[in-house]
Design a protein around this motif. Structure first.
Motif, short mmCIF file in Angstrom:
data_model
loop_
_atom_site.label_atom_id
_atom_site.label_comp_id
_atom_site.label_asym_id
_atom_site.label_seq_id
_atom_site.Cartn_x
_atom_site.Cartn_y
_atom_site.Cartn_z
N CYS A 1 35.75 31.87 38.93
CA CYS A 1 34.33 31.44 38.58
C CYS A 1 34.43 32.87 37.14
O CYS A 1 33.85 33.71 36.98
CB CYS A 1 33.84 32.98 39.90
N SER A 2 34.70 32.32 35.95
CA SER A 2 35.44 32.89 34.97
C SER A 2 35.61 34.38 34.75
O SER A 2 34.94 35.30 34.51
CB SER A 2 33.78 33.21 34.51
N ASN A 3 36.57 34.87 35.59
CA ASN A 3 36.94 35.98 36.32
C ASN A 3 37.98 35.81 37.13
O ASN A 3 38.83 34.95 37.81
CB ASN A 3 36.21 36.58 37.15
N VAL A 4 39.11 37.06 36.05
CA VAL A 4 40.15 36.90 36.92
C VAL A 4 39.94 37.89 39.07
O VAL A 4 39.40 38.88 38.82
CB VAL A 4 41.32 37.95 36.26
N THR A 5 40.41 37.39 39.27
CA THR A 5 40.27 37.56 41.15
C THR A 5 41.43 38.21 42.00
O THR A 5 42.69 37.65 40.95
CB THR A 5 39.39 36.54 41.31
N GLU A 6 41.93 38.57 42.75
CA GLU A 6 43.26 38.95 43.72
C GLU A 6 43.11 37.73 44.44
O GLU A 6 42.39 36.68 44.88
CB GLU A 6 42.14 40.09 44.44
N VAL A 7 44.61 37.85 44.53
CA VAL A 7 44.95 36.82 45.21
C VAL A 7 44.90 36.92 46.75
O VAL A 7 44.48 37.36 47.45
CB VAL A 7 46.38 35.88 44.60
N SER A 8 45.40 35.80 47.33
CA SER A 8 45.50 36.16 49.32
C SER A 8 45.86 37.35 49.42
O SER A 8 46.98 38.18 49.06
CB SER A 8 45.56 34.71 49.25
N ASP A 9 45.88 37.44 50.61
CA ASP A 9 46.93 38.64 51.12
C ASP A 9 48.15 38.35 51.72
O ASP A 9 48.61 39.00 51.04
CB ASP A 9 45.70 38.91 52.83
N TYR A 10 48.06 36.83 52.21
CA TYR A 10 49.60 36.61 52.18
C TYR A 10 50.09 36.58 51.15
O TYR A 10 51.59 37.49 50.22
CB TYR A 10 49.53 35.32 52.75
N VAL A 11 50.05 36.29 49.48
CA VAL A 11 50.80 36.63 48.01
C VAL A 11 50.80 37.74 48.31
O VAL A 11 51.98 38.31 47.85
CB VAL A 11 50.38 35.76 47.22
N LEU A 12 50.09 38.67 48.48
CA LEU A 12 49.89 39.65 48.54
C LEU A 12 50.83 40.97 49.46
O LEU A 12 51.60 41.86 48.89
CB LEU A 12 48.31 40.71 48.36
N SER A 13 51.14 40.62 50.64
CA SER A 13 51.89 41.31 51.79
C SER A 13 53.08 40.66 51.21
O SER A 13 54.09 40.48 50.23
CB SER A 13 51.81 40.55 52.46
N ALA A 14 53.77 41.90 52.16
CA ALA A 14 55.12 42.57 52.24
C ALA A 14 56.30 40.53 52.33
O ALA A 14 57.12 40.39 51.28
CB ALA A 14 56.03 43.31 52.45
N GLU A 15 55.41 39.51 53.07
CA GLU A 15 56.55 38.83 53.40
C GLU A 15 56.05 37.66 52.55
O GLU A 15 57.12 36.96 51.94
CB GLU A 15 55.74 38.85 54.62
#
Length: 343
Positions: free
Chosen positions: A294-308
């Motif tokens: 949506c023409s913005n830098v957005t946070e990725v998924s919780d899984y990507v950001l998790s330690a796993e």
């Protein structure tokens, strides 16, 4: 970040912003999958910005030539070049990269848009699941092989070239099973005929888009901060697309109804690819390693950001470099020469 179905629908109901524009005089733009869909629409936008070179990377000579004719008719741009590459064949990717290296030209923008979404396991001649090879092995292979050209361009022309990898919001709704992610050979497991014969293959496309996000984040984490090459992933949104042309039965009917209800046009979706390639030109670090939606830098998924997820990302990177280094030794050389260990 968690994205619900309602969040997805709301994002589809927003009016897309106008396409970002820039002066591309003297610059070289390469678009994969440029003969149709999002790739072709993005190519039309780039053509209107007067690029020095505009290379349409397509699998089919016939369809590529037809696309160049349509491009000229639509934009008046007569300098487009057709280069053939088939991401389902490692040899074709290597030939494309070798041709570019020999050509010796600059490379300012590389949009890696080509992808497939088969409904069942289809092995390639290289012995991989076709979706995994096209979307998650050949895409990084070409990006890595062309990285030296982008770095050279940055040094010689004082610019910040961009590598744009087309991903999807569907990465929010998938993760890698622990029994797979704890396996040292994650990609080999995911690409095996045995694994692809399970119900897990129903989310194969979503999984490949997750792996695209992993690749962008892993590559960015290993690019020295002083290297002025910007790598990002982009979600074009849910658009009218030929990508889902293989669907049949109930899935095809549901997709048809969804398209009629809230899909973006293909041109509207292509604006996101252009945004990822051109936005924040004065402050490119703003978008470095980002996920664009949506023409913005957005946070990725919780899984990507998790330690796993982080462990899976690192393991997949190491395995991918090993696999691609055997496909083409230049990959190993490029990783050793241009990248650094993750901090």
């Amino acid at each position: 970040m968690h994205v619900s179905v309602w969040d997805f629908i709301k994002s589809q109901l927003r009016k897309p912003k106008p396409v970002v524009e820039a002066d591309l005089t003297g610059k070289t733009v390469v678009v994969l999958g440029a003969n149709t869909g999002l790739g072709f629409e993005a190519t039309k936008h780039f053509a209107r910005m007067n690029p020095g070179r505009l290379i349409l990377a397509c699998r089919s000579e016939q369809k590529g030539r037809a696309a160049i004719d349509r491009l000229q008719a639509a934009t008046g741009y007569a300098g487009a070049e057709l280069w053939i590459v088939d991401l389902a064949e490692f040899a074709s990717v290597k030939q494309f990269a070798a041709k570019f290296a020999q050509d010796g030209g600059r490379l300012d923008i590389l949009v890696e848009n080509a992808a497939i979404a088969p409904e069942k396991y289809e092995p390639t001649n290289d012995g991989w699941d076709a979706a995994l090879q096209v979307n998650c092995l050949s895409t990084p292979l070409l990006g890595l092989l062309l990285l030296p050209s982008m770095i050279k361009t940055a040094q010689e022309h004082s610019v910040s070239p961009r590598l744009v990898v087309v991903s999807s919001s569907m990465h929010y709704w998938v993760d890698i099973e622990k029994k797979v992610s704890e396996n040292p050979g994650i990609l080999h497991t995911l690409g095996s005929a045995e694994y692809c014969a399970t119900k897990a293959y129903e989310t194969r496309y979503q999984l490949t888009k997750l792996l695209n996000v992993f690749f962008v984040r892993a590559l960015n984490a290993r690019l020295p901060p002083t290297t002025p090459v910007i790598v990002d992933a982009v979600c074009p949104g849910y658009c009218y697309s030929e990508l889902r042309r293989s669907m049949s039965g109930l899935r095809a009917l549901i997709d048809y109804l969804m398209e009629r209800a809230f899909a973006f046009t293909t041109e509207e979706g292509s604006r996101q690819l252009v945004w990822a390639a051109l936005a924040h030109e004065d402050h490119p670090e703003t978008i470095r390693g980002g996920y664009v939606s949506c023409s913005n830098v957005t946070e990725v998924s919780d899984y990507v950001l998790s330690a796993e997820g982080a462990r899976a990302e690192d393991h997949i990177w190491d395995e991918m470099v090993d696999i691609l280094g055997k496909v083409d030794p230049r990959v190993t050389t490029i990783v050793d020469e241009y990248l650094v260990p993750r901090a």
